[in-house]
Design a protein around this motif. Structure first.
Motif, PDB file in Angstrom:
ATOM      1  N   ARG A 143      -2.195  -3.724   5.853  1.00  0.00           N
ATOM      2  CA  ARG A 143      -2.655  -4.037   7.212  1.00  0.00           C
ATOM      3  C   ARG A 143      -3.653  -2.990   7.671  1.00  0.00           C
ATOM      4  NH1 ARG A 143       1.707  -3.054  11.793  1.00  0.00           N
ATOM      5  NH2 ARG A 143       1.814  -1.278  10.401  1.00  0.00           N
ATOM      6  N   ASN A 144      -3.249  -1.709   7.743  1.00  0.00           N
ATOM      7  CA  ASN A 144      -4.151  -0.658   8.225  1.00  0.00           C
ATOM      8  C   ASN A 144      -4.536   0.326   7.135  1.00  0.00           C
ATOM      9  OD1 ASN A 144      -3.987  -1.561  10.919  1.00  0.00           O
ATOM     10  ND2 ASN A 144      -2.036  -0.497  11.165  1.00  0.00           N
ATOM     11  N   GLY A 145      -3.657   0.510   6.178  1.00  0.00           N
ATOM     12  CA  GLY A 145      -3.812   1.624   5.236  1.00  0.00           C
ATOM     13  C   GLY A 145      -4.753   1.327   4.081  1.00  0.00           C
ATOM     14  N   ASN A 179       7.495  -7.983   1.332  1.00  0.00           N
ATOM     15  CA  ASN A 179       7.972  -6.623   1.505  1.00  0.00           C
ATOM     16  C   ASN A 179       7.557  -5.992   2.831  1.00  0.00           C
ATOM     17  OD1 ASN A 179       8.687  -3.770   0.392  1.00  0.00           O
ATOM     18  ND2 ASN A 179       6.496  -3.640   0.884  1.00  0.00           N
ATOM     19  N   ASP A 187      -2.817  -9.000   8.460  1.00  0.00           N
ATOM     20  CA  ASP A 187      -1.637  -8.621   9.227  1.00  0.00           C
ATOM     21  C   ASP A 187      -0.683  -9.820   9.182  1.00  0.00           C
ATOM     22  OD1 ASP A 187       0.225  -8.167  11.241  1.00  0.00           O
ATOM     23  OD2 ASP A 187      -1.236  -7.256  12.603  1.00  0.00           O
ATOM     24  N   VAL A 188       0.530  -9.622   8.676  1.00  0.00           N
ATOM     25  CA  VAL A 188       1.451 -10.765   8.547  1.00  0.00           C
ATOM     26  C   VAL A 188       1.855 -11.343   9.906  1.00  0.00           C
ATOM     27  CG1 VAL A 188       2.361 -10.010   6.292  1.00  0.00           C
ATOM     28  CG2 VAL A 188       3.597  -9.399   8.400  1.00  0.00           C
ATOM     29  N   ILE A 192       8.023   1.123  -1.059  1.00  0.00           N
ATOM     30  CA  ILE A 192       8.631   0.200  -2.029  1.00  0.00           C
ATOM     31  C   ILE A 192       7.580  -0.775  -2.565  1.00  0.00           C
ATOM     32  CG2 ILE A 192      10.307  -1.694  -2.265  1.00  0.00           C
ATOM     33  CD1 ILE A 192      12.011  -0.223  -0.096  1.00  0.00           C
ATOM     34  N   LYS A 244      16.729  -8.713   9.096  1.00  0.00           N
ATOM     35  CA  LYS A 244      17.147  -8.615   7.694  1.00  0.00           C
ATOM     36  C   LYS A 244      18.292  -9.597   7.395  1.00  0.00           C
ATOM     37  CE  LYS A 244      14.054  -5.579   6.593  1.00  0.00           C
ATOM     38  NZ  LYS A 244      12.924  -5.978   5.745  1.00  0.00           N
ATOM     39  N   VAL A 257      16.031   4.320   1.317  1.00  0.00           N
ATOM     40  CA  VAL A 257      15.039   4.624   0.279  1.00  0.00           C
ATOM     41  C   VAL A 257      14.092   5.693   0.817  1.00  0.00           C
ATOM     42  CG1 VAL A 257      13.333   3.602  -1.287  1.00  0.00           C
ATOM     43  CG2 VAL A 257      15.144   2.150  -0.328  1.00  0.00           C
ATOM     44  N   SER A 288       0.806  -1.228   0.000  1.00  0.00           N
ATOM     45  CA  SER A 288       0.000   0.000   0.000  1.00  0.00           C
ATOM     46  C   SER A 288       0.833   1.269   0.000  1.00  0.00           C
ATOM     47  CB  SER A 288      -0.934   0.002   1.220  1.00  0.00           C
ATOM     48  OG  SER A 288      -0.189  -0.170   2.404  1.00  0.00           O
ATOM     49  N   ARG A 289       2.116   1.156   0.345  1.00  0.00           N
ATOM     50  CA  ARG A 289       2.954   2.364   0.444  1.00  0.00           C
ATOM     51  C   ARG A 289       4.375   2.045   0.000  1.00  0.00           C
ATOM     52  NH1 ARG A 289       3.936   3.754   5.678  1.00  0.00           N
ATOM     53  NH2 ARG A 289       2.730   2.158   6.745  1.00  0.00           N
ATOM     54  N   THR A 328      10.993   6.777   1.757  1.00  0.00           N
ATOM     55  CA  THR A 328       9.629   6.294   2.033  1.00  0.00           C
ATOM     56  C   THR A 328       9.223   6.814   3.414  1.00  0.00           C
ATOM     57  OG1 THR A 328      10.284   4.291   3.212  1.00  0.00           O
ATOM     58  CG2 THR A 328      10.100   4.097   0.819  1.00  0.00           C
ATOM     59  N   TYR A 335      15.852  -4.827  13.949  1.00  0.00           N
ATOM     60  CA  TYR A 335      15.633  -4.728  12.502  1.00  0.00           C
ATOM     61  C   TYR A 335      16.759  -5.433  11.723  1.00  0.00           C
ATOM     62  CZ  TYR A 335      14.772  -2.340   8.004  1.00  0.00           C
ATOM     63  OH  TYR A 335      14.517  -2.050   6.681  1.00  0.00           O
ATOM     64  N   GLY A 376      19.678  -0.044   0.128  1.00  0.00           N
ATOM     65  CA  GLY A 376      20.214   0.944   1.086  1.00  0.00           C
ATOM     66  C   GLY A 376      19.054   1.825   1.525  1.00  0.00           C
TER      67      GLY A 376
HETATM   68  P1  NAP Z   1       6.755   1.805   4.488  1.00  0.00           P
HETATM   69  O1  NAP Z   1       6.668   2.920   3.514  1.00  0.00           O
HETATM   70  O2  NAP Z   1       6.758   2.080   5.947  1.00  0.00           O
HETATM   71  O3  NAP Z   1       5.571   0.751   4.135  1.00  0.00           O
HETATM   72  C1  NAP Z   1       5.475  -0.420   4.887  1.00  0.00           C
HETATM   73  C2  NAP Z   1       4.390  -1.287   4.284  1.00  0.00           C
HETATM   74  O4  NAP Z   1       4.332  -2.503   5.046  1.00  0.00           O
HETATM   75  C3  NAP Z   1       3.012  -0.663   4.346  1.00  0.00           C
HETATM   76  O5  NAP Z   1       2.289  -1.002   3.181  1.00  0.00           O
HETATM   77  C4  NAP Z   1       2.389  -1.333   5.581  1.00  0.00           C
HETATM   78  O6  NAP Z   1       0.966  -1.442   5.498  1.00  0.00           O
HETATM   79  C5  NAP Z   1       2.996  -2.721   5.484  1.00  0.00           C
HETATM   80  N1  NAP Z   1       3.004  -3.436   6.766  1.00  0.00           N
HETATM   81  C6  NAP Z   1       3.671  -3.128   7.893  1.00  0.00           C
HETATM   82  N2  NAP Z   1       3.415  -4.027   8.852  1.00  0.00           N
HETATM   83  C7  NAP Z   1       2.565  -4.926   8.309  1.00  0.00           C
HETATM   84  C8  NAP Z   1       1.928  -6.101   8.797  1.00  0.00           C
HETATM   85  N3  NAP Z   1       2.116  -6.512  10.055  1.00  0.00           N
HETATM   86  N4  NAP Z   1       1.114  -6.803   7.954  1.00  0.00           N
HETATM   87  C9  NAP Z   1       0.909  -6.393   6.673  1.00  0.00           C
HETATM   88  N5  NAP Z   1       1.483  -5.272   6.166  1.00  0.00           N
HETATM   89  C10 NAP Z   1       2.307  -4.558   6.981  1.00  0.00           C
HETATM   90  O7  NAP Z   1       8.062   0.912   4.250  1.00  0.00           O
HETATM   91  P2  NAP Z   1       9.124   0.873   3.050  1.00  0.00           P
HETATM   92  O8  NAP Z   1      10.184   1.837   3.368  1.00  0.00           O
HETATM   93  O9  NAP Z   1       8.452   0.892   1.738  1.00  0.00           O
HETATM   94  O10 NAP Z   1       9.747  -0.577   3.336  1.00  0.00           O
HETATM   95  C11 NAP Z   1       9.304  -1.734   2.657  1.00  0.00           C
HETATM   96  C12 NAP Z   1      10.303  -2.852   2.920  1.00  0.00           C
HETATM   97  O11 NAP Z   1      11.595  -2.447   2.481  1.00  0.00           O
HETATM   98  C13 NAP Z   1      10.449  -3.204   4.403  1.00  0.00           C
HETATM   99  O12 NAP Z   1      10.631  -4.592   4.549  1.00  0.00           O
HETATM  100  C14 NAP Z   1      11.705  -2.458   4.801  1.00  0.00           C
HETATM  101  O13 NAP Z   1      12.339  -3.053   5.891  1.00  0.00           O
HETATM  102  C15 NAP Z   1      12.524  -2.585   3.532  1.00  0.00           C
HETATM  103  N6  NAP Z   1      13.576  -1.577   3.383  1.00  0.00           N
HETATM  104  C16 NAP Z   1      13.289  -0.248   3.437  1.00  0.00           C
HETATM  105  C17 NAP Z   1      14.323   0.664   3.299  1.00  0.00           C
HETATM  106  C18 NAP Z   1      14.091   2.146   3.353  1.00  0.00           C
HETATM  107  O14 NAP Z   1      15.083   2.899   3.445  1.00  0.00           O
HETATM  108  N7  NAP Z   1      12.863   2.639   3.281  1.00  0.00           N
HETATM  109  C19 NAP Z   1      15.651   0.222   3.129  1.00  0.00           C
HETATM  110  C20 NAP Z   1      15.890  -1.148   3.075  1.00  0.00           C
HETATM  111  C21 NAP Z   1      14.854  -2.046   3.199  1.00  0.00           C
HETATM  112  P3  NAP Z   1      -0.006  -0.540   6.431  1.00  0.00           P
HETATM  113  O15 NAP Z   1       0.288   0.879   6.105  1.00  0.00           O
HETATM  114  O16 NAP Z   1      -1.374  -0.982   6.039  1.00  0.00           O
HETATM  115  O17 NAP Z   1       0.381  -0.889   7.840  1.00  0.00           O
END
Ligand code: NAP
Length: 217
Positions: A35-37, A87, A61-62, A15, A156, A185, A12-13, A187, A152, A183
């Motif tokens: 999950r919530n969004g 993801n 919810d995972v 990546i 990973k 991102v 939903s958000r 978000t 975290y 690295g």
């Molecule tokens: P984000 O913008 O915070 O989005 C997180 C997403 O995960 C949302 O769609 C959220 O849905 C969902 N989510 C969270 N908890 C959940 C649950 N229990 N069940 C189902 N859905 C759940 O995160 P992002 O930055 O895109 O990150 C995505 C992935 O990339 C993550 O695994 C993160 O660790 C990894 N990553 C991110 C970065 C970075 O810099 N951003 C770097 C490396 C790796 P709801 O809104 O509905 O809760």
């Protein structure tokens, strides 16, 4: 590969949403888990449909095993899964001495156990077809470690062992398991970083910037 469903947890958000949109542009019927969004998920579906793509939303919810089971029954009714992108992920940062066991467990339950649950539930259809792709979204901190992120970073790193073990069990059925380790991102996850921390991280990145969700997609 025949285009069955392209399922993305946390689609939903960030990546996940960028990955959903790109997959749909490439002709995949996409399933966005959230999950919530609900509003965010709807807006990704609308964006995909406005470009002529096909997208479904499935809420679970995972962290909740029963919800994952019923979510995958719903997905199975939509079609057979070709690709799963694991993801969904969260952070609950804090220095080690102040990190509660609850904050450790919550992150493990989402990022690591959640990925195990969804990968496991996606397998039966892939085994029947003798074809499937499972991608785990790891992180560079799983390879390097990170101050204030022992929970975290542990999850990973754990995804690497998980993906390699799944691959050993199911590689012979033509199902692959890979980890992408981005690295930093741009978000919601990184929008909470202080300017000071952000500048410190950027100074260590050869490109001199965080990357976009589309680049990871
Ligand atoms: P984000 O913008 O915070 O989005 C997180 C997403 O995960 C949302 O769609 C959220 O849905 C969902 N989510 C969270 N908890 C959940 C649950 N229990 N069940 C189902 N859905 C759940 O995160 P992002 O930055 O895109 O990150 C995505 C992935 O990339 C993550 O695994 C993160 O660790 C990894 N990553 C991110 C970065 C970075 O810099 N951003 C770097 C490396 C790796 P709801 O809104 O509905 O809760």
């Amino acid at each position: 590969m025949q285009k069955g469903l392209f399922v993305i947890t946390g689609g939903s958000r960030g990546i996940g949403a960028a990955t959903a949109r790109l997959a749909a542009r490439q002709g995949w019927p996409v399933v966005i888990n959230y999950r919530n969004g609900v509003e965010e998920a709807r807006s990704v579906v609308r964006a995909i449909e406005s470009e002529g793509g096909v997208a479904h939303m499935v809420r679970f919810d995972v962290c909740d095993e029963a919800a994952v089971v019923s979510g995958f029954s719903e997905i199975d009714r939509l079609g057979s899964i070709s690709v799963l992108v694991n993801n969904a992920g969260v952070t609950k940062d804090g220095l080690l001495l102040r990190m509660s066991e609850e904050d450790f467990q919550d992150v493990v339950n989402t990022n690591l156990t959640g990925a195990f649950r969804t990968a496991q539930k996606s397998l039966s259809g892939m085994m029947k077809k003798k074809s499937g792709r499972v991608v785990f979204i790891g992180s560079v901190v799983g390879l390097l470690g990170s101050t204030g992120q022992v929970n975290y970073a542990s999850t990973k790193s754990g995804l690497v062992g998980m993906a390699r073990s799944f691959a050993r069990e199911y590689g012979s059925r033509n199902i692959t398991f890979n980890v992408i380790a981005p690295g930093f991102v741009e978000t919601d996850m990184t929008s909470v970083l202080s300017e000071e921390l952000r500048s410190k991280y950027v100074s260590q990145i050869p490109l001199g910037r965080f990357c976009s969700p589309e680049e990871i997609a």
